[in-house]
Write a protein that holds these residues in place. Structure first.
Motif, PDB file in Angstrom:
ATOM      1  N   PHE A  79      -2.950   9.059  -7.682  1.00  0.00           N
ATOM      2  CA  PHE A  79      -2.346   7.842  -8.240  1.00  0.00           C
ATOM      3  C   PHE A  79      -1.006   8.096  -8.927  1.00  0.00           C
ATOM      4  CE2 PHE A  79      -6.965   6.986  -8.276  1.00  0.00           C
ATOM      5  CZ  PHE A  79      -6.975   5.872  -7.453  1.00  0.00           C
ATOM      6  N   CYS A 126       1.402   5.475  -8.466  1.00  0.00           N
ATOM      7  CA  CYS A 126       0.837   4.155  -8.794  1.00  0.00           C
ATOM      8  C   CYS A 126       0.753   3.259  -7.559  1.00  0.00           C
ATOM      9  CB  CYS A 126       1.654   3.463  -9.888  1.00  0.00           C
ATOM     10  SG  CYS A 126       1.651   4.348 -11.457  1.00  0.00           S
ATOM     11  N   LYS A 127       0.486   3.876  -6.415  1.00  0.00           N
ATOM     12  CA  LYS A 127       0.366   3.124  -5.165  1.00  0.00           C
ATOM     13  C   LYS A 127      -0.865   3.597  -4.404  1.00  0.00           C
ATOM     14  CE  LYS A 127       5.402   2.820  -4.641  1.00  0.00           C
ATOM     15  NZ  LYS A 127       6.553   3.220  -3.790  1.00  0.00           N
ATOM     16  N   VAL A 160      -2.776   2.231 -12.398  1.00  0.00           N
ATOM     17  CA  VAL A 160      -3.851   2.760 -13.231  1.00  0.00           C
ATOM     18  C   VAL A 160      -3.335   3.824 -14.206  1.00  0.00           C
ATOM     19  CG1 VAL A 160      -4.495   4.502 -11.513  1.00  0.00           C
ATOM     20  CG2 VAL A 160      -6.187   3.714 -13.175  1.00  0.00           C
ATOM     21  N   PHE A 183      -0.736  -0.119  -7.740  1.00  0.00           N
ATOM     22  CA  PHE A 183      -1.981   0.016  -8.497  1.00  0.00           C
ATOM     23  C   PHE A 183      -1.688   0.851  -9.743  1.00  0.00           C
ATOM     24  CE2 PHE A 183      -6.290   1.853  -9.215  1.00  0.00           C
ATOM     25  CZ  PHE A 183      -6.962   0.654  -9.388  1.00  0.00           C
TER      26      PHE A 183
END
Length: 411
Positions: free
Chosen positions: A45, A48-49, A68, A66
């Motif tokens: 992650f 962040c994709k 997270v 994404f």
């Protein structure tokens, strides 16, 4: 299920028996398993994709955002830029103290500190007194790696993880204050009409009010940028006002991480706090490593990063030295890749050293760590097995004392 059960059994084996390098405690085994898991999570992650489709013709993945890791990454990047800012200003003040300010010139300053969700960051200095770049450029790598190693080290023990958590909160507060004094900025206020336009577009489906809100956003942005002194990349690029980190963004990330720290602190004698500190430590330490791998090795010929500027600064000084001292031994000019590999090995060795040090220093079991953790700002809720062991110890002490009194009275 079988593999997970085997892993649980392996951790449980550490509860008993004397400690040795080949027989770590259950707390150490948990830490090792968590570090391996955290490394995979960070690796997957990092951008962040999440990929969900692959284009064979283009040989590319289509991804969905994404975030997270975003709160943790923003703080990690902030610590990196904080290293540049602090060392840069210290060297500026040193030069101003010893050499003075050029006549009619401005004092050195920080124009802005930028952080973004894609692991990027930038600390831009202004004025007529520049920092000493040979010290300022590596300060980001050194700072983020040292901070990460400190968090990693404290994450091996429940009590020490409290020290790590306190230092994390203090460090974040200092970074927030520095950003505030450099250029106070609220992302919520600056982007209020942009947020309103988003609501009109995607919630209320009102195109007219969407355009009106966007016009007001652009007008407000233009008003703020009238006093700008810097444009990033080109004449139409974002200004230092646009780029500077927002206090509310930093505070929001800090509150989120602080909430996690508080919950972990208050529960089970803070034994869960270890994992947050291990995660933050690993993320901070790997940030510098990953940045060096990407910008210093993989994209060394096209990227512009700290490691690139470090190589340029060294080569500039080497040229000056060779020109002024032709009779002396000539200094070699080094490539970006050379410095990248040098720093990569240095930081990797630091991370390994800290992990090994934590492994040999913090040998106690989870129960022992939980009991020891009560000595410093104890948690509200205790770890059950540690309560049982503590009760047994107290009962044993009471029994010994009672037997001693009985023997004393009998004699």
């Amino acid at each position: 299920m079988g593999a997970w059960q085997s892993l649980e059994d392996w951790v449980e084996e550490g509860k008993s028996g004397p400690w040795s390098p080949s027989h770590p405690s259950d707390a150490q085994r948990e830490s090792m398993v968590f570090l391996a898991f955290a490394f995979l999570v960070i690796l997957i992650f990092w951008q962040c994709k999440i990929p969900y489709w692959y284009f064979i013709e283009k040989k590319k993945f289509k991804t969905v955002f994404f975030p997270v890791l975003t709160p943790f990454k923003l703080l990690t990047v902030l610590y990196h830029e904080l290293g540049h800012a602090v060392v840069g200003m210290l060297t500026i003040w040193y030069k101003e103290l010893w050499y003075g300010i050029p006549e009619g010139g401005d004092r050195g300053r920080i124009d802005f500190i930028m952080i973004d969700k894609y692991e990027g960051g930038l600390t831009k200095f202004g004025g007529d007194v520049e920092p000493i770049y040979s010290l300022t450029l590596p300060a980001g790598y050194v700072g983020s790696c040292l901070i990460g190693c400190w968090f990693l080290f404290t994450g091996f023990d429940a009590k020490w993880s409290k020290f790590g958590a306190i230092s994390l909160l203090i460090l974040t507060s200092i970074a927030t204050l520095i950003c505030f004094f450099v250029k106070a900025k609220s992302g919520l206020i600056n982007n209020w009409y942009y947020i309103i336009s988003w609501v009109y577009k995607w919630v209320l489906f009102n195109e007219e009010k969407t355009r009106k809100a966007m016009r007001r956003h652009e007008n407000k942005k233009a008003e703020r940028n009238e006093s700008a002194r810097y444009r990033h990349d080109n004449a139409e690029g974002p200004t230092e006002i646009d780029l500077h980190a927002s206090q509310d963004l930093i505070i929001g990330c800090s509150l989120f991480v602080g909430l996690l720290l508080t919950l972990a602190w208050m529960w089970d004698d803070s034994i869960w706090l270890r994992f947050i500190m291990l995660f933050m430590g690993l993320l901070s330490a790997l940030y510098a490593v990953w940045d060096i791998i990407l910008d210093g090795i993989r994209y060394a010929k096209v990227a512009k990063s700290d490691i690139t500027y470090m190589a340029e600064e060294h080569n500039r000084k080497a040229k000056i030295h060779n020109k002024l001292n032709p009779e002396r031994r000539q200094k070699r000019q080094r490539s970006t890749t050379f410095y990248a590999i040098l720093w990569l090995f240095t930081k990797t060795d630091m991370i390994i050293l800290v992990v090994v040090l934590g492994y040999f220093v913090f040998r106690k079991t989870k129960v022992e760590q939980a009991i020891e953790s009560r000595e410093f700002l104890p948690a509200k809720f205790h770890y059950g097995p540690s309560d049982l062991e503590e009760d047994v110890r107290i009962a044993g002490d009471a029994f010994k004392e009672g037997m001693g009194n009985l023997v004393g009275n009998g004699s």
